[in-house]
Design a protein around this motif. Sequence first.
Motif, PDB file in Angstrom:
ATOM      1  N   GLU A  80      63.668 140.719 104.371  1.00  0.00           N
ATOM      2  CA  GLU A  80      63.304 140.616 105.627  1.00  0.00           C
ATOM      3  C   GLU A  80      61.498 140.330 105.944  1.00  0.00           C
ATOM      4  OE1 GLU A  80      63.965 144.926 105.460  1.00  0.00           O
ATOM      5  OE2 GLU A  80      65.342 143.059 105.083  1.00  0.00           O
ATOM      6  N   HIS A  81      61.026 140.767 104.662  1.00  0.00           N
ATOM      7  CA  HIS A  81      59.431 140.916 104.498  1.00  0.00           C
ATOM      8  C   HIS A  81      59.064 139.488 103.624  1.00  0.00           C
ATOM      9  CE1 HIS A  81      59.827 145.280 104.956  1.00  0.00           C
ATOM     10  NE2 HIS A  81      59.526 144.955 106.453  1.00  0.00           N
ATOM     11  N   ASP A  82      57.562 138.964 103.983  1.00  0.00           N
ATOM     12  CA  ASP A  82      57.131 138.019 103.139  1.00  0.00           C
ATOM     13  C   ASP A  82      57.079 138.818 101.683  1.00  0.00           C
ATOM     14  OD1 ASP A  82      57.280 136.221 105.113  1.00  0.00           O
ATOM     15  OD2 ASP A  82      55.207 136.676 105.950  1.00  0.00           O
ATOM     16  N   ALA A  83      57.000 137.967 100.612  1.00  0.00           N
ATOM     17  CA  ALA A  83      56.773 138.439  99.417  1.00  0.00           C
ATOM     18  C   ALA A  83      55.296 138.508  98.996  1.00  0.00           C
ATOM     19  CB  ALA A  83      57.183 137.390  98.232  1.00  0.00           C
ATOM     20  N   PRO A  84      55.087 139.935  98.536  1.00  0.00           N
ATOM     21  CA  PRO A  84      53.304 140.265  98.522  1.00  0.00           C
ATOM     22  C   PRO A  84      53.300 139.747  96.997  1.00  0.00           C
ATOM     23  CG  PRO A  84      54.930 142.363  98.015  1.00  0.00           C
ATOM     24  CD  PRO A  84      55.918 141.131  98.531  1.00  0.00           C
ATOM     25  N   TRP A  85      52.780 138.635  96.769  1.00  0.00           N
ATOM     26  CA  TRP A  85      52.677 138.175  95.499  1.00  0.00           C
ATOM     27  C   TRP A  85      51.325 138.569  94.766  1.00  0.00           C
ATOM     28  CZ3 TRP A  85      56.898 135.970  93.490  1.00  0.00           C
ATOM     29  CH2 TRP A  85      57.596 135.134  94.378  1.00  0.00           C
ATOM     30  N   ILE A  86      50.441 138.681  95.692  1.00  0.00           N
ATOM     31  CA  ILE A  86      48.907 139.197  95.153  1.00  0.00           C
ATOM     32  C   ILE A  86      49.162 140.635  94.678  1.00  0.00           C
ATOM     33  CG2 ILE A  86      46.641 139.564  95.759  1.00  0.00           C
ATOM     34  CD1 ILE A  86      47.509 136.602  95.180  1.00  0.00           C
ATOM     35  N   GLY A  87      49.757 141.377  95.699  1.00  0.00           N
ATOM     36  CA  GLY A  87      50.049 142.825  95.528  1.00  0.00           C
ATOM     37  C   GLY A  87      50.859 143.152  94.131  1.00  0.00           C
ATOM     38  N   ALA A  88      51.664 142.133  93.854  1.00  0.00           N
ATOM     39  CA  ALA A  88      52.455 142.399  92.686  1.00  0.00           C
ATOM     40  C   ALA A  88      51.780 142.018  91.420  1.00  0.00           C
ATOM     41  CB  ALA A  88      53.909 141.483  92.792  1.00  0.00           C
ATOM     42  N   LEU A  89      50.838 141.148  91.366  1.00  0.00           N
ATOM     43  CA  LEU A  89      49.969 140.989  90.176  1.00  0.00           C
ATOM     44  C   LEU A  89      48.996 142.231  90.111  1.00  0.00           C
ATOM     45  CD1 LEU A  89      49.187 137.012  90.948  1.00  0.00           C
ATOM     46  CD2 LEU A  89      50.200 138.222  88.974  1.00  0.00           C
ATOM     47  N   VAL A  90      48.508 142.527  91.211  1.00  0.00           N
ATOM     48  CA  VAL A  90      47.459 143.724  91.213  1.00  0.00           C
ATOM     49  C   VAL A  90      48.087 144.900  90.703  1.00  0.00           C
ATOM     50  CG1 VAL A  90      45.860 144.981  92.432  1.00  0.00           C
ATOM     51  CG2 VAL A  90      46.032 142.667  92.809  1.00  0.00           C
ATOM     52  N   PHE A  91      49.313 145.293  91.434  1.00  0.00           N
ATOM     53  CA  PHE A  91      49.932 146.704  90.827  1.00  0.00           C
ATOM     54  C   PHE A  91      50.404 146.256  89.466  1.00  0.00           C
ATOM     55  CE2 PHE A  91      53.818 148.772  89.957  1.00  0.00           C
ATOM     56  CZ  PHE A  91      53.738 149.911  90.767  1.00  0.00           C
ATOM     57  N   GLY A  92      50.773 145.203  88.821  1.00  0.00           N
ATOM     58  CA  GLY A  92      51.351 145.232  87.625  1.00  0.00           C
ATOM     59  C   GLY A  92      50.245 145.166  86.893  1.00  0.00           C
ATOM     60  N   GLY A  93      49.078 144.627  87.106  1.00  0.00           N
ATOM     61  CA  GLY A  93      47.894 144.705  86.297  1.00  0.00           C
ATOM     62  C   GLY A  93      47.336 146.072  86.175  1.00  0.00           C
ATOM     63  N   ILE A  94      46.736 146.712  87.036  1.00  0.00           N
ATOM     64  CA  ILE A  94      46.295 147.854  87.193  1.00  0.00           C
ATOM     65  C   ILE A  94      47.094 149.005  86.956  1.00  0.00           C
ATOM     66  CG2 ILE A  94      44.828 149.367  88.629  1.00  0.00           C
ATOM     67  CD1 ILE A  94      43.701 146.716  89.926  1.00  0.00           C
ATOM     68  N   VAL A  95      47.965 149.387  87.649  1.00  0.00           N
ATOM     69  CA  VAL A  95      48.759 150.496  87.456  1.00  0.00           C
ATOM     70  C   VAL A  95      49.640 150.516  86.224  1.00  0.00           C
ATOM     71  CG1 VAL A  95      51.013 151.702  88.569  1.00  0.00           C
ATOM     72  CG2 VAL A  95      49.269 150.728  90.103  1.00  0.00           C
ATOM     73  N   LEU A  96      50.384 149.659  85.795  1.00  0.00           N
ATOM     74  CA  LEU A  96      50.926 149.634  84.556  1.00  0.00           C
ATOM     75  C   LEU A  96      49.824 149.762  83.187  1.00  0.00           C
ATOM     76  CD1 LEU A  96      53.511 148.787  86.087  1.00  0.00           C
ATOM     77  CD2 LEU A  96      54.198 147.321  84.028  1.00  0.00           C
ATOM     78  N   THR A  97      48.855 149.209  83.378  1.00  0.00           N
ATOM     79  CA  THR A  97      47.766 149.327  82.339  1.00  0.00           C
ATOM     80  C   THR A  97      47.312 150.594  82.250  1.00  0.00           C
ATOM     81  OG1 THR A  97      47.427 146.906  82.384  1.00  0.00           O
ATOM     82  CG2 THR A  97      45.674 148.221  81.326  1.00  0.00           C
ATOM     83  N   ALA A  98      46.740 151.183  83.425  1.00  0.00           N
ATOM     84  CA  ALA A  98      46.434 152.479  83.556  1.00  0.00           C
ATOM     85  C   ALA A  98      47.447 153.576  82.985  1.00  0.00           C
ATOM     86  CB  ALA A  98      45.996 152.652  85.068  1.00  0.00           C
ATOM     87  N   ALA A  99      48.646 153.325  83.479  1.00  0.00           N
ATOM     88  CA  ALA A  99      49.394 154.112  82.920  1.00  0.00           C
ATOM     89  C   ALA A  99      50.016 154.195  81.434  1.00  0.00           C
ATOM     90  CB  ALA A  99      50.908 153.943  83.634  1.00  0.00           C
ATOM     91  N   SER A 100      49.688 153.051  80.926  1.00  0.00           N
ATOM     92  CA  SER A 100      49.818 152.807  79.544  1.00  0.00           C
ATOM     93  C   SER A 100      48.718 153.545  78.810  1.00  0.00           C
ATOM     94  CB  SER A 100      49.861 151.463  79.256  1.00  0.00           C
ATOM     95  OG  SER A 100      49.943 151.158  77.634  1.00  0.00           O
ATOM     96  N   VAL A 101      47.448 153.408  79.300  1.00  0.00           N
ATOM     97  CA  VAL A 101      46.291 153.729  78.766  1.00  0.00           C
ATOM     98  C   VAL A 101      46.153 155.340  78.709  1.00  0.00           C
ATOM     99  CG1 VAL A 101      43.755 153.755  78.601  1.00  0.00           C
ATOM    100  CG2 VAL A 101      45.005 151.658  78.408  1.00  0.00           C
ATOM    101  N   PHE A 102      46.502 155.855  79.852  1.00  0.00           N
ATOM    102  CA  PHE A 102      45.931 157.321  80.397  1.00  0.00           C
ATOM    103  C   PHE A 102      47.174 158.151  80.499  1.00  0.00           C
ATOM    104  CE2 PHE A 102      42.641 154.714  82.470  1.00  0.00           C
ATOM    105  CZ  PHE A 102      41.575 155.174  81.458  1.00  0.00           C
ATOM    106  N   LEU A 103      48.541 157.717  80.309  1.00  0.00           N
ATOM    107  CA  LEU A 103      49.674 158.501  80.306  1.00  0.00           C
ATOM    108  C   LEU A 103      50.686 158.386  79.050  1.00  0.00           C
ATOM    109  CD1 LEU A 103      51.401 160.480  82.074  1.00  0.00           C
ATOM    110  CD2 LEU A 103      52.628 158.415  83.009  1.00  0.00           C
ATOM    111  N   VAL A 104      51.206 157.247  78.867  1.00  0.00           N
ATOM    112  CA  VAL A 104      52.135 157.083  77.856  1.00  0.00           C
ATOM    113  C   VAL A 104      51.391 157.048  76.459  1.00  0.00           C
ATOM    114  CG1 VAL A 104      53.712 155.407  76.777  1.00  0.00           C
ATOM    115  CG2 VAL A 104      53.278 155.357  79.460  1.00  0.00           C
ATOM    116  N   ASP A 105      50.329 156.579  75.985  1.00  0.00           N
ATOM    117  CA  ASP A 105      49.833 156.523  74.851  1.00  0.00           C
ATOM    118  C   ASP A 105      49.320 158.104  74.503  1.00  0.00           C
ATOM    119  OD1 ASP A 105      50.231 154.141  74.505  1.00  0.00           O
ATOM    120  OD2 ASP A 105      48.362 153.167  74.598  1.00  0.00           O
TER     121      ASP A 105
END
Length: 141
Positions: free
Chosen positions: A73-98
């Motif tokens: 029922e909500h509009d798709a947050p395309w920019i938010g998804a790009l930003v979330f994926g780019g920043i959060v996953l990269t930060a989690a990879s560099v500072f948590l998983v590795d």
Amino acid sequence: MQKVILPFVSGFLAALFFRESTIALLHAAGVVGPAGYSTAPFLPLGIPEFIANALWSSVFGVLMAWLLRIAPEHDAPWIGALVFGGIVLTAASVFLVDPLRGIWPSGNMLPRVALGLVSNGMWGWGALVFMRAFMARTESD
């Protein structure tokens, strides 16, 4: 079911079809060194890296769906998804998983972070594509 299982599956599929294929295309174009779909063992589990990345991504798919309030029922947050994926996953990879694997951030991180921002941003977009495709709309829509 739509709040946990579908984002989990969407994150997993987005890692396989969007993130890894982006890395493979960048490798084929000669932009980056590592190729997509790495079958090197992910320590300490010993499973292929691309499967381990997809499993981690599926957990972040649930987090992204919750934070961005992704619903039919909500509009798709395309920019938010790009930003979330780019920043959060990269930060989690560099500072948590590795660091859990014994790989610490050091030296010139720019090439690695740039690749992470691009490929994980595509993951965020792809996860949103799958979530929107899987989530059913009601009869009133």
